[in-house]
Design a protein around this motif. Structure first.
Motif: not given
Length: 233
Positions: A155-170, A174-186
């Motif tokens: 819900d904070q992402a609408e305020r994002l105005a700078v470049p962002l790089q994210l790294h995840f392990g497949a 601790h972080i479900p694959a569905a969570a990573v997929a949701g971030i990628a979709e957003r």
């Protein structure tokens, strides 16, 4: 001239806290990075990451984000360390941590020789805080490694105005694959956000002090981070 390091004091409305400063070869100059800790404090691993990026030519400042609970806490990755780390994370007021990060960013910008643009770089709990710092607009770019909870902060992402790089392990347990997929979709349509997924990599794959360390993923992620930071800073 080798890299050098020291602890600095930053003043906040609630009192002073400390931050680990790592300087590049030659002393003062270089782009700035605010390095955000895992739940284990600014421990040997986080300091080694700061030193690594200092060797890459960055001025790195790693604030102690758990100072209100236990200043300068350093935890290992055994069961006792995990239990204490989780307790500290749960007791941490994220709003106050975000304010501390803003103070650290201001202190870094004020240092002689630091360029006009700075970034956050965070791991685990610090990965989520790196994302939030980018949304808060206190830095000019952000990198987050296995940022737990980012999917709950979209819900904070609408305020994002700078470049962002994210790294995840497949294979992050601790972080479900569905969570990573949701971030990628957003962020699928956002050209300022890039996401890297590392095969067979677990949570904490960048940390050589942990059993989950994966040398290949850590090397690839470090290279991707350096390219991103070079382009953005």
């Amino acid at each position: 001239m080798p890299t050098s390091s020291q602890w600095l004091t930053i003043n906040s409305p609630d009192g002073p806290f400390q931050a680990y400063l790592a300087l590049p070869h030659g002393g003062l100059g270089g782009p700035g990075i605010v390095l955000l800790q895992e739940i284990f404090g600014v421990n040997e691993h986080i300091r080694s990451v700061a030193d690594q990026y200092a060797a890459d030519g960055y001025v790195v400042l790693a604030p102690d984000l758990f100072w209100r609970q236990q200043p300068r806490v350093e935890l290992g990755y055994d069961e006792a360390g995990w239990q204490r780390a989780v307790a500290l994370m749960n007791a941490c007021d994220v709003a106050l941590a975000r304010a501390d990060i803003a103070l650290a960013a201001a202190a870094l910008r004020a240092r002689p020789g630091v360029g006009a643009r700075i970034a956050t770089l965070g791991f685990c709990f610090g990965g989520r805080l790196s994302f939030l710092a980018a949304c808060d607009g206190v830095v000019d770019a952000a990198v987050a490694y296995y940022g737990g909870g980012i999917h709950n902060c979209l819900d904070q992402a609408e305020r994002l105005a700078v470049p962002l790089q994210l790294h995840f392990g497949a294979e992050d347990s601790h972080i479900p694959a569905a969570a990573v997929a949701g971030i990628a979709e957003r962020f699928a349509a956002d050209e300022n956000v890039e996401i890297h997924l590392y095969p067979q990599a677990e949570h904490g794959f960048n940390c050589s002090h942990r059993s989950s360390y994966q040398q290949r993923g850590a090397a690839q992620a470090h290279g991707n981070s350096l390219l991103f930071l070079a382009e953005q800073l």
